[in-house]
Enzyme design. Structure first.
Site, PDB file in Angstrom:
ATOM      1  N   SER A 144       0.822  -1.614   0.544  1.00 27.54           N
ATOM      2  CA  SER A 144       0.101   0.152  -0.085  1.00 27.54           C
ATOM      3  C   SER A 144       1.025   1.415   0.236  1.00 27.54           C
ATOM      4  O   SER A 144       2.141   1.235   0.581  1.00 27.54           O
ATOM      5  CB  SER A 144      -1.027   0.515   1.017  1.00 27.54           C
ATOM      6  N   TYR A 157      -1.730   0.814  10.522  1.00 34.59           N
ATOM      7  CA  TYR A 157      -1.956   0.357   9.526  1.00 34.59           C
ATOM      8  C   TYR A 157      -0.842   0.652   9.031  1.00 34.59           C
ATOM      9  O   TYR A 157       0.012  -0.234   7.865  1.00 34.59           O
ATOM     10  CB  TYR A 157      -3.031   0.762   8.890  1.00 34.59           C
TER      11      TYR A 157
END
Length: 251
Positions: A144, A157
């Site tokens: 990501s 995250y």
């Protein structure tokens, strides 16, 4: 074996209910893929995903797999490779977590880290060794852009994805020349059920767009894929923004 354009005949998905992974599976089945393993926690959603792929003509099978149980990975995943060569492994499991809650409840933050990083290290190494033993294959890792630089809004995250990204890059270097191809995919904000209700970020994308980028990356044997491609330049700039300024950016 993969064809001349890099499309796999057989595919193992770790995170079998991932919307991005399933969009990728559908795209590859349309092209050439015939056998698909969907590994994940047993659920109606996992079975429904397999049924949809079967309706498209694929031999879709489900496999009970838990990212949070690394001790089982070698045995569980070994069964897939014992059944025949796997042309492509798509490591797609992960959790977003709840930043506000997880800061107050460290056990929840640890669960995010264990799923996104520790579980991925374990499963990734097991699959990498199996791919190397068979002498060919691709390991595609869904990372990501959140891992490129920690943001106040999602640093738990983001840090787990940063670890995953670094691990996958190093693994790719370790496997260079063995016949095994490692590709890191860095999507931006993807509109899925997991992100439903969150403010939509600039340059947001869809599972289908990520699937298209994965196919293109396989054909080109890319090592890193950004989705959309413009994020490469955006993140290159953001990495060099001074921290006092970065803190004030509306991201």
């Amino acid at each position: 074996m993969k064809d001349a354009f890099g499309i796999p005949q057989s595919l193992l998905i770790l995170g079998g209910t991932s919307e991005i992974a399933l969009a990728t599976a559908r795209r590859l089945v349309i092209r050439r893929t015939r056998t698909v393993w969907l590994a994940g926690r047993p659920s109606p959603a996992l079975e429904q995903a397999a049924e949809q792929l079967r309706a498209m003509g694929a031999d879709a099978r489900t496999l009970a797999f838990d990212a949070l149980d690394p001790a089982s990975h070698e045995t569980v995943l070994g069964k897939v490779f014992a059944d025949g060569d796997v042309d492509m492994v798509l490591l797609a499991f992960g959790v977003l977590g709840d930043q506000a809650r997880d800061e107050k409840e460290p056990a929840q933050a640890v669960r995010v880290a264990q799923t996104n990083y520790t579980g991925a290290v374990s499963a990734g190494l097991v699959c990498a060794r199996a791919l190397q033993a068979q002498g060919h294959g691709s390991l595609v890792v869904l990372s990501s852009v959140a891992g490129e630089r920690a943001r106040r809004a999602n640093f738990i995250y983001g840090s787990s994805k940063a670890g995953l990204d670094a691990f996958a890059q190093g693994l790719g270097d370790a496997l260079h020349g063995t016949g095994v191809h490692v590709m890191v995919v860095r999507p931006g904000f993807v509109r899925t059920k997991m992100t439903a209700g969150l403010p939509q970020a600039p340059l947001s994308t869809t599972p289908e767009a990520v699937a298209t980028a994965v196919e293109t990356g396989l054909r080109r044997r890319s090592e890193t894929v950004w989705v959309p491609g413009a994020l490469r330049l955006v993140m290159s700039a953001l990495r060099h923004v001074p921290r006092p300024v970065f803190r004030r950016l509306p991201i």
